[in-house]
Design an enzyme around this catalytic site. Structure first.
Site, PDB file in Angstrom:
ATOM      1  N   GLU A   1     -57.479  39.084   0.448  1.00  0.00           N
ATOM      2  CA  GLU A   1     -56.384  40.040   0.404  1.00  0.00           C
ATOM      3  C   GLU A   1     -55.958  40.400   1.818  1.00  0.00           C
ATOM      4  OE1 GLU A   1     -57.924  42.235  -3.711  1.00  0.00           O
ATOM      5  OE2 GLU A   1     -57.542  43.430  -1.904  1.00  0.00           O
TER       6      GLU A   1
ATOM      7  N   GLU B   1     -63.303  30.752   3.411  1.00  0.00           N
ATOM      8  CA  GLU B   1     -64.588  30.824   2.694  1.00  0.00           C
ATOM      9  C   GLU B   1     -65.658  31.516   3.535  1.00  0.00           C
ATOM     10  OE1 GLU B   1     -65.855  27.477   0.340  1.00  0.00           O
ATOM     11  OE2 GLU B   1     -63.811  26.686   0.274  1.00  0.00           O
TER      12      GLU B   1
END
Length: 378
Positions: free
Chosen positions: A119, A354
């Site tokens: 986000e 990631e």
């Protein structure tokens, strides 16, 4: 053991994958539009039987696939990995109905998957998600907020979305949802990024979801996210190793042929030592990736630490190797369309997505101190 040397069948399979990537996948990648989902490329991955292996093979096989494809066609590697990343939560935690509807389409390349975790205000702090899942009736929610830097967005056919179902609960208040792209209130836009694969932002305007859309259990979605990342982080390292090996091989060929200062470039000790260092780090990264993958496949409790180490070391190594390769090639490596120009744009992102390198160091330190505390408690 495969952590130190591949078995002959594995080595042959890797060679076959490199050939397939060069002969069948790279031409399709060249026809694609940067920053857009290349559906013909994904469909070809399905026809070649590679997408089904995302869910039937172990972590080591996933790493071998990603490294081999990355060596010859980074676009194919990324397309494969994104299908796995987006759909693995469905494979591991989905209901029978979710699995039956989506997984056959993912594995034949007709449905594009995406993993929607990051986000704008919580890129690396996955437990600080603010996408709100507000209760709507007894077994429903409305999703409101944004996701950003989502690979395959906004063109994916479905998203594994992580939203906050319980305020103030940190990681324990996150739920994973399977959200089809056509769901009312879900919109998105592409982002113009340095790397050539598709990345976008998603906006959720009271998007309806029900208990039938939950992956796993309500408020237990953080486990879904971390379980997926523990599998895919070593294979991000494998992607990096594939790029590093491609850069290294190009550098070996170039320095062996290039005339410079009365001999070949490789005759200069500083060049030879640089190439040796590139090879040393690439092989060390490969071994760490394989060790982490084998740890995952064996169910070892040290998977988070090994996965973080492999991802961190391999991606940092690839950055070093590709940068050194560009330096040794000189200005020709900066020409648009040169292999190293392409790798230079590709190699930067894996140190961020990631879990950025700094996050991986934090995971490693946390696991080390947890191991120390466990030893002292015995």
């Amino acid at each position: 053991m495969p952590a130190f040397s591949l078995e002959p069948a594995q080595a042959a399979w890797c060679a076959e994958l490199r050939a397939l990537a060069a002969e069948r996948l790279h031409p399709l990648a060249e026809k694609g539009e940067p920053g857009r989902v290349n559906r013909p490329l994904v469909a070809e991955l399905g026809r070649l039987g590679l997408l089904p292996r995302l869910f039937t093979s172990g972590a080591l096989d996933l790493c071998l696939m990603r490294e081999s494809l990355a060596y010859a066609c980074t676009e194919a590697e990324t397309a494969l990995a994104l299908q796995g990343l987006g759909a693995h939560p469905v494979h591991a935690h989905g209901t029978p109905a979710q699995r039956q509807h989506w997984l056959p389409r993912v594995t034949d390349g007709t449905a594009i998957a995406a993993f929607a975790l990051s986000e704008p205000g919580a890129g690396s702090d996955a437990a600080a998600l603010s996408l709100a899942a507000e209760r709507d009736g007894r077994d429903g929610w409305r999703l409101t907020g944004e996701k950003c830097w989502i690979s395959n967005a906004p063109e994916a056919d479905f998203y594994t979305v992580f939203a906050r179902t319980t305020e103030g609960a940190g990681a324990r208040g996150v739920t994973a949802f399977l959200v089809p792209a056509e769901r009312a209130g879900l919109t998105g836009a592409a982002l113009d990024m340095l790397s050539p694969h598709p990345i976008g932002a998603l906006r959720f305007d009271a998007v309806p979801v029900t208990a039938d859309d939950v992956l796993g259990e309500p408020d237990r979605g953080f486990r879904v996210a971390m379980g997926t990342l523990n599998l895919f982080r070593p294979s991000v390292g494998a992607f990096a190793v594939g790029m590093a090996q491609a850069a290294l091989d190009a550098t070996l060929a170039h320095t062996a042929r290039r005339d410079a200062f009365g001999g070949k470039l490789s005759d200069l000790q500083t060049v030879a030592h640089q190439v040796a260092e590139m090879a040393l780090r690439t092989e060390a990264a490969r071994l760490m990736v394989h060790a982490a993958a084998m740890s995952y496949d064996s169910g070892s409790p040290d998977v988070p630490k090994r996965a973080a180490m492999a991802k961190l070391f391999a991606t940092e190594t690839a950055q070093y190797v590709v940068d050194a390769a560009v330096q040794l090639h000189g200005a020709r490596a900066l020409h648009r369309g040169h292999l190293l120009e392409h790798l230079y744009r590709e190699v930067r992102a894996p140190r961020i997505y990631e879990g950025a390198s700094e996050v991986q160091r934090g995971i490693i330190a946390r696991e080390l101190y947890a191991e120390l505390a466990e030893l002292e408690a015995r």
